[in-house]
Design a protein around this motif. Structure first.
Motif, mmCIF file in Angstrom:
data_model
loop_
_atom_site.group_PDB
_atom_site.id
_atom_site.type_symbol
_atom_site.label_atom_id
_atom_site.label_comp_id
_atom_site.label_asym_id
_atom_site.label_seq_id
_atom_site.Cartn_x
_atom_site.Cartn_y
_atom_site.Cartn_z
ATOM 1 N N SER A 186 0.872 -1.698 -0.472
ATOM 2 C CA SER A 186 -0.171 -0.543 0.266
ATOM 3 C C SER A 186 0.496 1.312 -0.131
ATOM 4 C CB SER A 186 -0.961 0.160 1.399
ATOM 5 O OG SER A 186 -1.330 -1.213 1.447
ATOM 6 N N ALA A 191 -0.809 7.651 -5.110
ATOM 7 C CA ALA A 191 -1.168 8.926 -5.127
ATOM 8 C C ALA A 191 -1.988 9.873 -4.608
ATOM 9 C CB ALA A 191 -2.370 7.606 -4.362
ATOM 10 N N ARG A 197 1.344 2.289 -2.909
ATOM 11 C CA ARG A 197 0.329 3.047 -4.063
ATOM 12 C C ARG A 197 -0.433 4.735 -3.709
ATOM 13 N NH1 ARG A 197 -2.173 -2.186 -4.697
ATOM 14 N NH2 ARG A 197 -2.245 -1.338 -6.771
ATOM 15 N N GLN A 198 0.318 4.512 -1.935
ATOM 16 C CA GLN A 198 -0.237 5.894 -1.799
ATOM 17 C C GLN A 198 0.824 6.924 -1.780
ATOM 18 O OE1 GLN A 198 -1.257 5.364 2.564
ATOM 19 N NE2 GLN A 198 -2.241 3.525 1.678
#
Lengths: 288, 392
Positions: free
Chosen positions: B219, B226, B222-223
């Motif tokens: 994650s 993002a 991804r974060q």
């Protein structure tokens, strides 16, 4: 100034994600008194439903907000008919049965999707606040959880269905005497609770790497939030998530992520020592 | 034993060599274990197709430990006492290796552990050909710092591997004239990195190095993307891609992340091309191949080469052959056994993730396992049986 705004957003995000994680459990455990140890797996299935739908070409928002809750709701419905309905009022038995269910769902997901991590990207780009970059998806999570709380309140407080559901949960035989079938009310409520869990899993899916065992990471936090929140559904959810979200973020930010997790658990222990009935057992009594 | 000694020579020649394998081919670690098992079977099939070892066919006795630590000791015992295998390859997590290692030592069965790990195991009965932190970090840190800058922030998994690797990163950052401006550890189930990303921005490093492990930690990548941080602060990792995690990240999330491993599917060597073709011929497609599957394959090749050189399957003879500075040519390049530590001297490739693959930028040939060499000398101290925690 920029930093305090960023921290504020992170705190709101932490509170919102706790609300999302716990909403389904608040209905199933808080209202229906079913200890659902498969709650995390319901969330995991919501995540897989979203990823599968997106890979089939469905718009990501439709997949998250419609397909995933419906899919998991239906799975919940089947589970309720086959297993849970035989166990209402038997707290320990529901715990054992749903623990078995959680193992079953993990196995099933591993068979279908394999054991590798999967995921999808967030559909919302990041943006700049002064010198800082923030994840734009955080705002989406905050908005979803606010809308969710409002929707839950409207349904429970202002609709006939909500009134009947609450009544049946408190006094099933009275509801039956008034001509409502508790059997069907329980079924519908469990469907809603499962759908909420599915929604949470779906909305959080783009932020995390999903594996069949992902549910395990949510279950403890969800139970802590719901138990600390106490008997009131929405006020409890809001106060429990608010407290733990802020505490964990303050410690994460000032000390370390490990301390954030520790602080959350310590806060829960202290809280339950002082308020064994949960926050809404003492404050906001009788509120929804 | 007297029974076999009386048998005619022809029957002995037909006797099979038994190779024991213990891997998690189901359960939560099967993403690692399944390709390892496939690689092991591929190697054995190739050895047998070429006429076996010492004129004898190699037979596999494999057990699936189902990602359950308790089964490792049980199957380890079964392999040595009941199946009486000639060698054991296997184990994935460090805990599983320690469970197998002691059993093999007691029963005097030669043992190969073929996985990237935290370093420091010193035992005359074990041979290890995975990359250790120093082999990898010593290559990755200078490259990444040259591309970004001297201020480094470390995000590591909060257990044995992450803690030790984080220390090595700090050492090599300092050795390169850089400065570690922050270290954060994350329990394996943490999947929310929002506050950390904000915190990193307040510190403002030039580079983030992330020995993060597992699905939840994925994650972070991804974060990070993002939040739009990917174009602002470069990322390097010592773990991303070992279980093919980079194939889960989209190109927008993964491209440009710097890694350093012994193997990449994108290595353009004849040995790797042939390996991928053989894999595809056996299993349909080569997409599942990853770093530790290739390590396992190379472990098998090393053992087979040692048996051929020794002309015997007897444990002491094979160990002597391995300690003679034996080397093989595997899909990831040349592997040489360091007699002092029983670890592998191997090539480390610096790579950048690009379009869900790993593009090789630079190859550093024949890296020594310098971390384990600091603490372990099996030639001076052959009876050693310790996993050292290396003080840096």
């Amino acid at each position: 100034m920029d930093l305090s705004f960023v921290i504020l957003i992170e705190m709101l995000y932490a509170v919102s994600s706790l609300i999302l994680i716990s909403a389904g459990l608040a209905v199933v455990f808080g209202m229906m008194k079913v200890i659902n140890l498969a709650h995390g797996e319901f969330m995991m299935m919501g995540g897989y439903a979203t990823i599968t739908a997106v890979n089939l070409g469905v718009n990501i928002f439709v997949a998250m907000l419609v397909i995933a809750p419906l899919t998991v709701g239906l799975i919940g419905l089947i589970v309720e008919r086959l297993v849970i309905r035989h166990l209402y009022g038997r707290l320990v038995d529901t715990m054992l049965a749903t623990w078995g269910l959680s193992l079953f769902f993990i196995g099933l997901a591993t068979m279908i999707f394999g054991n590798t991590t999967t995921g999808i990207s967030t559909p919302i780009p990041g943006f700049t606040v002064g010198n800082y970059q923030i994840n734009g998806y955080n705002f989406f999570i905050i908005v979803v959880s606010v809308l969710l709380l409002i929707a839950m309140r409207v349904v429970l407080k202002s609709t006939r269905a909500g009134l009947i559901a609450r009544g049946a949960m408190q006094q099933a035989d009275m509801a039956a005497a008034l001509g409502y079938s508790p059997n069907r009310i329980y079924m519908a409520t469990f469907f809603c609770g499962s759908a909420l869990s599915g929604l949470a899993g779906a909305v959080l899916a783009p932020l995390v790497g999903l594996v069949p065992t992902s549910g395990g990471a949510y279950i403890a936090k969800a139970f802590i939030t719901v138990i600390a929140g106490g008997p009131s559904l929405i006020a409890g959810l809001f106060s429990g998530a608010g407290l733990f979200g802020v505490v964990s973020q303050v410690f994460t930010f000032t000390i370390s992520p490990v301390m954030g997790e520790v602080a959350l658990l310590v806060a829960a222990v202290i809280l339950l020592r002082l308020l064994p009935q949960g926050i809404t057992g003492k404050f906001f009594k009788g509120k929804l | 034993m007297t029974g076999t000694a009386l048998l005619p020579q022809a029957v002995l020649a037909a006797d099979k060599i038994k190779l024991g394998s213990i891997l998690d081919t189901s359960g939560i670690f099967d993403a690692y274990g399944k390709p390892m098992d496939m690689a092991m079977r591929l190697a054995v099939a190739e050895i047998n197709a070429a006429g076996g070892l010492l004129g004898r066919e190699v037979e596999v006795v494999a057990y699936d430990t189902q990602s359950d630590m308790a089964l490792y000791s049980q199957y380890g015992q079964q392999l040595t006492r009941q199946d009486r295998v000639d060698v054991v390859h296997g184990g994935i997590l460090s805990a599983s290796r320690e469970a197998i290692r002691q059993t093999m030592r007691k029963t005097k069965t030669l043992y190969f552990y073929n996985v990237l790990y935290e370093g420091g195991v010193c035992d005359g009965n074990i041979f290890i050909n995975g990359v250790t932190p120093a082999q990898q970090v010593a290559a990755l840190v200078p490259y990444a710092m040259e591309k970004s800058g001297p201020k480094v922030y470390i995000l590591a998994a909060d257990y044995n591997y992450g803690q030790i690797t984080a220390r090595w990163i700090q050492k090599f950052v300092a050795d390169n004239g850089g400065e570690t401006v922050g270290v954060d550890f994350f329990p394996l189930d943490v999947s929310d990195f929002g506050s950390t990303i904000a915190k990193i921005q307040t510190v403002g490093p030039d580079l983030v190095i992330a020995p993060l492990v597992g699905g939840a930690h994925l994650s972070f990548f991804r974060q990070w993307a993002a939040a739009g941080m990917k174009d602002r602060i470069p990322l390097a990792s010592t773990t991303l891609g070992v279980g093919n995690e980079h194939k889960v990240l989209t190109p927008q999330e993964g491209d440009g992340i710097m890694v350093a491993y012994n193997y990449s599917q994108e290595l353009a060597t004849p040995a790797n091309t042939a390996f991928k073709e053989n894999w595809a011929a056996a299993y349909g497609d080569s997409g599942m191949i990853h770093e530790i599957a290739v390590s396992n394959y190379q472990g098998l090749l090393t053992w087979a080469a040692a048996v051929r050189q020794a002309g015997s399957i007897e444990r002491q003879a094979v160990i002597a052959a391995l300690e003679s500075g034996l080397s093989i040519e595997g899909p990831a390049g040349k592997i040489t056994i360091d007699p002092k530590t029983h670890h592998a001297v191997l090539d480390v490739h610096i790579m950048e993730i690009e379009n869900q693959g790993m593009r090789v930028v630079k190859t550093l040939p024949q890296r020594q396992p310098i971390d384990t060499q600091l603490v372990c000398d099996l030639q001076a101290n052959p009876g050693d049986n310790t996993q050292y925690e290396i003080q840096i």
